[in-house]
Design an enzyme around this catalytic site. Structure first.
Site, mmCIF file in Angstrom:
data_model
loop_
_atom_site.group_PDB
_atom_site.id
_atom_site.type_symbol
_atom_site.label_atom_id
_atom_site.label_comp_id
_atom_site.label_asym_id
_atom_site.label_seq_id
_atom_site.Cartn_x
_atom_site.Cartn_y
_atom_site.Cartn_z
ATOM 1 N N THR A 44 -55.993 -80.026 -111.938
ATOM 2 C CA THR A 44 -55.470 -78.676 -112.132
ATOM 3 C C THR A 44 -55.044 -78.045 -110.809
ATOM 4 O O THR A 44 -54.093 -77.263 -110.774
ATOM 5 C CB THR A 44 -56.494 -77.800 -112.861
ATOM 6 O OG1 THR A 44 -57.778 -77.961 -112.247
ATOM 7 C CG2 THR A 44 -56.606 -78.193 -114.323
ATOM 8 N N THR A 45 -55.715 -78.392 -109.699
ATOM 9 C CA THR A 45 -55.271 -77.921 -108.388
ATOM 10 C C THR A 45 -53.900 -78.494 -108.052
ATOM 11 O O THR A 45 -53.121 -77.883 -107.312
ATOM 12 C CB THR A 45 -56.295 -78.303 -107.303
ATOM 13 O OG1 THR A 45 -57.554 -77.697 -107.609
ATOM 14 C CG2 THR A 45 -55.856 -77.852 -105.909
ATOM 15 N N TYR A 107 -57.349 -72.683 -123.678
ATOM 16 C CA TYR A 107 -56.776 -71.701 -124.600
ATOM 17 C C TYR A 107 -57.264 -71.876 -126.035
ATOM 18 O O TYR A 107 -57.572 -70.898 -126.720
ATOM 19 C CB TYR A 107 -55.238 -71.719 -124.569
ATOM 20 C CG TYR A 107 -54.643 -70.649 -125.477
ATOM 21 C CD1 TYR A 107 -54.581 -69.326 -125.060
ATOM 22 C CD2 TYR A 107 -54.192 -70.956 -126.760
ATOM 23 C CE1 TYR A 107 -54.085 -68.339 -125.891
ATOM 24 C CE2 TYR A 107 -53.694 -69.976 -127.602
ATOM 25 C CZ TYR A 107 -53.641 -68.664 -127.162
ATOM 26 O OH TYR A 107 -53.157 -67.700 -127.995
ATOM 27 N N TYR A 133 -64.575 -82.579 -117.365
ATOM 28 C CA TYR A 133 -64.349 -81.496 -116.402
ATOM 29 C C TYR A 133 -64.568 -80.171 -117.104
ATOM 30 O O TYR A 133 -63.811 -79.793 -118.003
ATOM 31 C CB TYR A 133 -62.935 -81.616 -115.832
ATOM 32 C CG TYR A 133 -62.504 -80.526 -114.869
ATOM 33 C CD1 TYR A 133 -63.409 -79.647 -114.277
ATOM 34 C CD2 TYR A 133 -61.159 -80.385 -114.536
ATOM 35 C CE1 TYR A 133 -63.000 -78.664 -113.393
ATOM 36 C CE2 TYR A 133 -60.727 -79.402 -113.654
ATOM 37 C CZ TYR A 133 -61.652 -78.542 -113.089
ATOM 38 O OH TYR A 133 -61.230 -77.574 -112.219
ATOM 39 N N ARG A 138 -61.621 -70.866 -116.176
ATOM 40 C CA ARG A 138 -60.178 -71.086 -116.294
ATOM 41 C C ARG A 138 -59.761 -71.496 -117.709
ATOM 42 O O ARG A 138 -58.604 -71.325 -118.076
ATOM 43 C CB ARG A 138 -59.715 -72.174 -115.308
ATOM 44 C CG ARG A 138 -59.918 -71.845 -113.837
ATOM 45 C CD ARG A 138 -59.038 -70.719 -113.344
ATOM 46 N NE ARG A 138 -57.633 -71.074 -113.273
ATOM 47 C CZ ARG A 138 -56.988 -71.433 -112.163
ATOM 48 N NH1 ARG A 138 -57.643 -71.508 -111.012
ATOM 49 N NH2 ARG A 138 -55.706 -71.707 -112.181
ATOM 50 N N LYS A 161 -67.409 -83.338 -113.850
ATOM 51 C CA LYS A 161 -67.166 -82.359 -112.797
ATOM 52 C C LYS A 161 -67.588 -81.012 -113.363
ATOM 53 O O LYS A 161 -66.949 -80.485 -114.277
ATOM 54 C CB LYS A 161 -65.690 -82.345 -112.404
ATOM 55 C CG LYS A 161 -65.344 -81.254 -111.395
ATOM 56 C CD LYS A 161 -63.839 -81.192 -111.137
ATOM 57 C CE LYS A 161 -63.485 -80.032 -110.215
ATOM 58 N NZ LYS A 161 -62.016 -79.912 -110.005
ATOM 59 N N ILE A 203 -65.739 -82.579 -106.182
ATOM 60 C CA ILE A 203 -64.280 -82.575 -106.214
ATOM 61 C C ILE A 203 -63.868 -81.228 -105.661
ATOM 62 O O ILE A 203 -64.104 -80.192 -106.272
ATOM 63 C CB ILE A 203 -63.748 -82.831 -107.633
ATOM 64 C CG1 ILE A 203 -64.142 -84.257 -108.081
ATOM 65 C CG2 ILE A 203 -62.233 -82.656 -107.678
ATOM 66 C CD1 ILE A 203 -63.734 -84.611 -109.490
#
Length: 291
Positions: A44-45, A107, A133, A138, A161, A203
């Site tokens: 996502t980063t 979402y 993850y 988020r 993660k 991470i």
């Protein structure tokens, strides 16, 4: 294999928002030189939500080819559609990654049973090591420890993660998961304590700009040198905090631009770091000797 400092690598872009392949190549080389223990490509980063699928896989392929087995490469292949997550995970396997990292479906806000079935389906469909993850801040959904424990029974679901920043999660997870299940921090501010209490690695967003320091901290913790590791962690704290003054990866790309590593270009709806935050981020860079 999956331990220590694994950078959540940004995807560098040119001013026209096309991928900057030369900057990507240079960043990977830099991480290998600086001692980063593993690379997460297009997590996502890495702005996975705004990359087309062909771009997504091309970035992963190029990182895998360049790294050439020197450190593990983990591909971000999560999606809020189970079908798309399967497609991305299959494609990442085909280009030779060591594992895939799958963020919880954002979402949709699935139930715990929906999350279980989502991850179970991907694990049963694609035979490659997979890392869960969890980042509820988020995604608006929290993968609970009991669900993680159930999923850890799948042989190719090898770890998680955990990015809640809640250190109690580590205590709750340990008795629920199978032996050997890998526990990774996804929160730089609490990573030292996470690793000190039995986590296997992190991470890291901060590792994008301070790779040697984050890798050294992880190595010191593994060697039992906790005081020295904590001194590095404490020194990096201004950076940990400043990199989240706006939504990640907005600040970290701006820092990389100040360091001459890549432009701070992002794809909409993300925009360049607001000027009102730039002074604070620059001060953190100075305190951490990045400029």
């Amino acid at each position: 294999m999956f331990r220590g400092s694994m950078v959540a690598l940004v995807t560098p872009m040119k001013a026209d928002t096309s991928i900057d392949w030369q900057a990507l190549h240079d960043l990977v080389d830099w991480h290998l030189e600086q001692g980063t223990h593993g690379i997460v490509a297009v997590g996502t980063t890495g702005e996975s939500p705004t990359l087309a699928i062909d771009e997504h896989i091309d970035v992963i392929r190029r990182v895998v080819d360049q790294v050439a087995g020197r450190v593990p490469v983990i591909a971000g292949t999560g999606a809020n559609s189970t079908t798309e997550a399967v497609e991305l995970t299959k494609a990442a396997k085909d280009v030779g990654v060591d594992a895939c990292l799958l963020v919880t479906p954002y979402y949709n806000k699935p139930s715990q049973d929906g999350l279980y079935q989502h991850y179970a389906h991907v694990a049963q469909t694609v035979d490659i090591p997979q890392i869960l993850y969890n980042v509820p801040s988020r995604t608006a959904v929290d993968l609970k420890p009991q669900t993680v424990g159930r999923l850890s029974r799948y042989p190719n679901i090898i770890g998680i993660k955990e990015a809640t920043g809640d250190l109690a999660r580590l205590t709750h997870l340990k008795p629920l998961v199978v032996p050997g299940f890998i526990l990774l921090s996804g929160d730089d501010e609490t990573a030292f304590d996470f690793l000190k209490h039995g986590g296997h690695g992190e991470i890291s967003v901060t590792a994008n700009v301070a790779p040697a320091q984050v890798a050294r901290m992880c190595d010191l913790i593994a060697d039992g040198e906790l005081e020295a590791a904590k001194s590095i962690h404490d020194a990096l704290m201004p950076l940990h905090k400043s990199l989240f003054l706006e939504a990640n990866p907005i600040p970290v790309k701006w820092v990389l631009e100040q360091m001459g590593k890549c432009e701070s270009t992002l794809r909409l709806p993300l925009t360049r770091l607001d000027p009102k935050f730039q002074r604070a981020v620059k001060e953190a860079m100075q305190r951490c000797r990045l400029m």
